[in-house]
Design a protein around this motif. Sequence first.
Motif, PDB file in Angstrom:
ATOM      1  N   THR A  14      55.105   0.449  19.765  1.00  0.00           N
ATOM      2  CA  THR A  14      53.317   0.515  19.146  1.00  0.00           C
ATOM      3  C   THR A  14      52.701  -0.210  18.817  1.00  0.00           C
ATOM      4  O   THR A  14      51.659  -0.664  18.826  1.00  0.00           O
ATOM      5  CB  THR A  14      53.335   1.560  17.373  1.00  0.00           C
ATOM      6  N   THR A  15      53.577  -1.397  17.946  1.00  0.00           N
ATOM      7  CA  THR A  15      53.085  -2.292  17.271  1.00  0.00           C
ATOM      8  C   THR A  15      53.868  -3.926  17.504  1.00  0.00           C
ATOM      9  O   THR A  15      55.325  -3.604  17.671  1.00  0.00           O
ATOM     10  CB  THR A  15      52.501  -2.648  16.134  1.00  0.00           C
ATOM     11  N   LEU A  16      53.980  -5.051  17.754  1.00  0.00           N
ATOM     12  CA  LEU A  16      54.682  -5.790  17.042  1.00  0.00           C
ATOM     13  C   LEU A  16      54.709  -6.565  15.353  1.00  0.00           C
ATOM     14  O   LEU A  16      53.583  -6.266  14.832  1.00  0.00           O
ATOM     15  CB  LEU A  16      54.714  -7.048  17.414  1.00  0.00           C
ATOM     16  N   GLN A  17      55.783  -6.118  14.676  1.00  0.00           N
ATOM     17  CA  GLN A  17      56.118  -6.487  13.184  1.00  0.00           C
ATOM     18  C   GLN A  17      56.030  -8.149  12.990  1.00  0.00           C
ATOM     19  O   GLN A  17      57.443  -8.052  13.362  1.00  0.00           O
ATOM     20  CB  GLN A  17      56.662  -5.565  12.622  1.00  0.00           C
ATOM     21  N   LEU A  18      55.214  -9.377  13.357  1.00  0.00           N
ATOM     22  CA  LEU A  18      55.768 -10.006  12.619  1.00  0.00           C
ATOM     23  C   LEU A  18      55.575 -10.697  11.133  1.00  0.00           C
ATOM     24  O   LEU A  18      54.683 -10.380  10.730  1.00  0.00           O
ATOM     25  CB  LEU A  18      54.463 -11.425  13.398  1.00  0.00           C
ATOM     26  N   VAL A  19      56.688 -11.824  11.180  1.00  0.00           N
ATOM     27  CA  VAL A  19      56.621 -11.612  10.146  1.00  0.00           C
ATOM     28  C   VAL A  19      57.234 -13.446   9.581  1.00  0.00           C
ATOM     29  O   VAL A  19      57.912 -13.739  10.298  1.00  0.00           O
ATOM     30  CB  VAL A  19      58.086 -10.396   9.227  1.00  0.00           C
ATOM     31  N   TRP A  20      56.820 -12.878   8.298  1.00  0.00           N
ATOM     32  CA  TRP A  20      57.171 -14.962   7.849  1.00  0.00           C
ATOM     33  C   TRP A  20      57.610 -14.507   5.530  1.00  0.00           C
ATOM     34  O   TRP A  20      56.785 -13.556   5.288  1.00  0.00           O
ATOM     35  CB  TRP A  20      56.205 -15.999   7.344  1.00  0.00           C
ATOM     36  N   ARG A  21      58.760 -15.311   5.646  1.00  0.00           N
ATOM     37  CA  ARG A  21      59.451 -14.724   4.361  1.00  0.00           C
ATOM     38  C   ARG A  21      58.862 -15.882   3.531  1.00  0.00           C
ATOM     39  O   ARG A  21      59.124 -17.303   3.761  1.00  0.00           O
ATOM     40  CB  ARG A  21      61.149 -14.438   4.329  1.00  0.00           C
ATOM     41  N   ALA A  22      58.405 -15.510   2.064  1.00  0.00           N
ATOM     42  CA  ALA A  22      57.159 -16.062   1.687  1.00  0.00           C
ATOM     43  C   ALA A  22      58.165 -16.563   0.459  1.00  0.00           C
ATOM     44  O   ALA A  22      58.585 -16.764  -0.293  1.00  0.00           O
ATOM     45  CB  ALA A  22      55.980 -15.833   0.947  1.00  0.00           C
ATOM     46  N   SER A  23      58.881 -15.045  -0.031  1.00  0.00           N
ATOM     47  CA  SER A  23      60.287 -14.995  -1.539  1.00  0.00           C
ATOM     48  C   SER A  23      61.421 -14.038  -0.987  1.00  0.00           C
ATOM     49  O   SER A  23      60.787 -13.156   0.228  1.00  0.00           O
ATOM     50  CB  SER A  23      59.614 -15.217  -2.468  1.00  0.00           C
ATOM     51  N   ALA A  24      61.781 -13.802  -1.729  1.00  0.00           N
ATOM     52  CA  ALA A  24      62.654 -12.692  -1.773  1.00  0.00           C
ATOM     53  C   ALA A  24      62.878 -11.373  -1.077  1.00  0.00           C
ATOM     54  O   ALA A  24      63.079 -10.700  -0.799  1.00  0.00           O
ATOM     55  CB  ALA A  24      63.748 -12.484  -2.868  1.00  0.00           C
ATOM     56  N   GLU A  25      61.201 -11.098  -2.050  1.00  0.00           N
ATOM     57  CA  GLU A  25      60.993  -9.612  -2.129  1.00  0.00           C
ATOM     58  C   GLU A  25      59.469  -9.854  -1.488  1.00  0.00           C
ATOM     59  O   GLU A  25      59.004  -8.669  -1.528  1.00  0.00           O
ATOM     60  CB  GLU A  25      61.113  -9.209  -3.714  1.00  0.00           C
ATOM     61  N   VAL A  26      58.903 -10.760  -1.040  1.00  0.00           N
ATOM     62  CA  VAL A  26      58.019 -10.739  -0.724  1.00  0.00           C
ATOM     63  C   VAL A  26      57.542 -11.483   0.587  1.00  0.00           C
ATOM     64  O   VAL A  26      58.012 -12.995   1.301  1.00  0.00           O
ATOM     65  CB  VAL A  26      56.552 -11.907  -1.251  1.00  0.00           C
ATOM     66  N   PHE A  27      56.836 -10.822   2.013  1.00  0.00           N
ATOM     67  CA  PHE A  27      56.152 -11.149   3.307  1.00  0.00           C
ATOM     68  C   PHE A  27      55.274 -10.942   3.850  1.00  0.00           C
ATOM     69  O   PHE A  27      54.488  -9.581   2.778  1.00  0.00           O
ATOM     70  CB  PHE A  27      57.437  -9.797   4.057  1.00  0.00           C
ATOM     71  N   HIS A  28      55.127 -11.824   4.156  1.00  0.00           N
ATOM     72  CA  HIS A  28      53.473 -12.111   5.104  1.00  0.00           C
ATOM     73  C   HIS A  28      53.642 -11.312   6.247  1.00  0.00           C
ATOM     74  O   HIS A  28      54.472 -11.866   7.455  1.00  0.00           O
ATOM     75  CB  HIS A  28      52.834 -13.783   5.451  1.00  0.00           C
ATOM     76  N   VAL A  29      52.830 -10.581   6.787  1.00  0.00           N
ATOM     77  CA  VAL A  29      52.955 -10.096   7.663  1.00  0.00           C
ATOM     78  C   VAL A  29      51.367  -9.311   9.368  1.00  0.00           C
ATOM     79  O   VAL A  29      50.951  -9.681   8.574  1.00  0.00           O
ATOM     80  CB  VAL A  29      53.959  -8.545   7.992  1.00  0.00           C
ATOM     81  N   ARG A  30      52.172  -9.592  10.301  1.00  0.00           N
ATOM     82  CA  ARG A  30      50.839  -9.702  11.110  1.00  0.00           C
ATOM     83  C   ARG A  30      51.520  -8.317  11.775  1.00  0.00           C
ATOM     84  O   ARG A  30      52.407  -7.988  12.093  1.00  0.00           O
ATOM     85  CB  ARG A  30      50.397 -10.963  12.069  1.00  0.00           C
ATOM     86  N   ALA A  31      49.925  -7.607  13.021  1.00  0.00           N
ATOM     87  CA  ALA A  31      50.752  -6.547  14.070  1.00  0.00           C
ATOM     88  C   ALA A  31      50.001  -6.120  14.826  1.00  0.00           C
ATOM     89  O   ALA A  31      48.946  -5.854  14.805  1.00  0.00           O
ATOM     90  CB  ALA A  31      50.488  -5.376  12.961  1.00  0.00           C
ATOM     91  N   PRO A  32      50.114  -7.542  16.468  1.00  0.00           N
ATOM     92  CA  PRO A  32      48.859  -7.132  17.447  1.00  0.00           C
ATOM     93  C   PRO A  32      49.635  -5.848  17.999  1.00  0.00           C
ATOM     94  O   PRO A  32      51.366  -5.520  18.078  1.00  0.00           O
ATOM     95  CB  PRO A  32      49.902  -8.193  18.247  1.00  0.00           C
ATOM     96  N   PHE A  33      48.366  -5.069  18.338  1.00  0.00           N
ATOM     97  CA  PHE A  33      48.207  -3.626  18.502  1.00  0.00           C
ATOM     98  C   PHE A  33      47.751  -3.789  20.119  1.00  0.00           C
ATOM     99  O   PHE A  33      46.582  -2.682  19.684  1.00  0.00           O
ATOM    100  CB  PHE A  33      47.696  -2.928  17.605  1.00  0.00           C
ATOM    101  N   PRO A  34      47.931  -4.108  20.702  1.00  0.00           N
ATOM    102  CA  PRO A  34      47.379  -3.988  22.466  1.00  0.00           C
ATOM    103  C   PRO A  34      47.094  -3.024  22.755  1.00  0.00           C
ATOM    104  O   PRO A  34      46.286  -1.929  23.525  1.00  0.00           O
ATOM    105  CB  PRO A  34      47.650  -5.091  23.209  1.00  0.00           C
ATOM    106  N   VAL A  35      48.258  -2.182  22.719  1.00  0.00           N
ATOM    107  CA  VAL A  35      48.619  -0.716  23.667  1.00  0.00           C
ATOM    108  C   VAL A  35      47.513   0.182  22.656  1.00  0.00           C
ATOM    109  O   VAL A  35      47.557   1.404  23.277  1.00  0.00           O
ATOM    110  CB  VAL A  35      49.401  -0.256  23.891  1.00  0.00           C
ATOM    111  N   GLY A  36      46.889   0.257  21.620  1.00  0.00           N
ATOM    112  CA  GLY A  36      46.117   1.100  20.998  1.00  0.00           C
ATOM    113  C   GLY A  36      44.511   0.666  21.262  1.00  0.00           C
ATOM    114  O   GLY A  36      43.503   0.723  20.658  1.00  0.00           O
TER     115      GLY A  36
END
Length: 295
Positions: free
Chosen positions: A206-228
């Motif tokens: 459905t999407t890609l879940q692109l992530v970067w870990r900022a800290s133990a409990e915080v993540f920044h994420v992006r989601a390419p959605f070309p199929v939609g």
Amino acid sequence: MNSVRQTPDVLRYTAFSKDPEGGNPAGIVLDATGLSYEEMLAIAAEVGYSESAFLTAPPEGAGSGASDAGRAYTIRYFSPKAEVSFCGHATVATAVALGERVGPGDLVFTTQAGTVPVTVTREGGALRATLTSVVPHVEDVEADDLTEALAALDWPAGDLDPAMPARIAFAGARHLVLAAASRERLAHLAYDFARLEALMHRLDLTTLQLVWRASAEVFHVRAPFPVGGVVEDPATGAAAAAFGAYARELGLVPEATVLTLRQGEDMGRPGVLTVELRAGDRRIRVGGAGIRIPT
């Protein structure tokens, strides 16, 4: 005499933000009774958001978790290009819209992926909805498929975080999780739309879940959605649930924890998704605020 079907009212709400200019917008049709697949797809395409939600009556016997009548529904989700089995942000947006009409409390949505309970609460002057996913699972990615995904993204393999290996995660829909080694890598997203779309169709993503870990409990994420039919989804509840399952499966987080996912900042639509893991319960809870978009 020929009858003319009236176009249903389409509400517009954003999920995972208290600001109408933030989060992920969704179209909502509270009564889609009688609408065909083609009509729902056409409405979603006209609305133009990454997904729109369509409500009809629940199946016989559904809603045992909702205390009052009128709190259980069948829900379908459409992107501008296709129906999807589950959409977290449209679920949250719809729950907030219903909460404004029937009050806070429990709702039950029957989706193509399974039964999804949602709890609506009021925090200060804002409504917040928390969904409980279907039982998730995580699987390995074939090396050739990972190579193709990185080529479509134009991401060198060396830009990935080796502590967070690629996996496909499911919590209602399938998502390929890729972890960037730096915030800068995540911020630069200029991919081959057709190439990534073809791969995603082949892998039923459905999407890609692109992530970067900022800290133990915080993540920044992006989601390419070309199929939609859209380049990027601003705040993706289904992917957040899948990521929660991924993080737990790989032992990246404690069995019981609350994670914060920040999404949409690079698109100018910041949103915050809360992902809760509970000990002894494989399901993932994803919550956030929602608000109506003025028209």
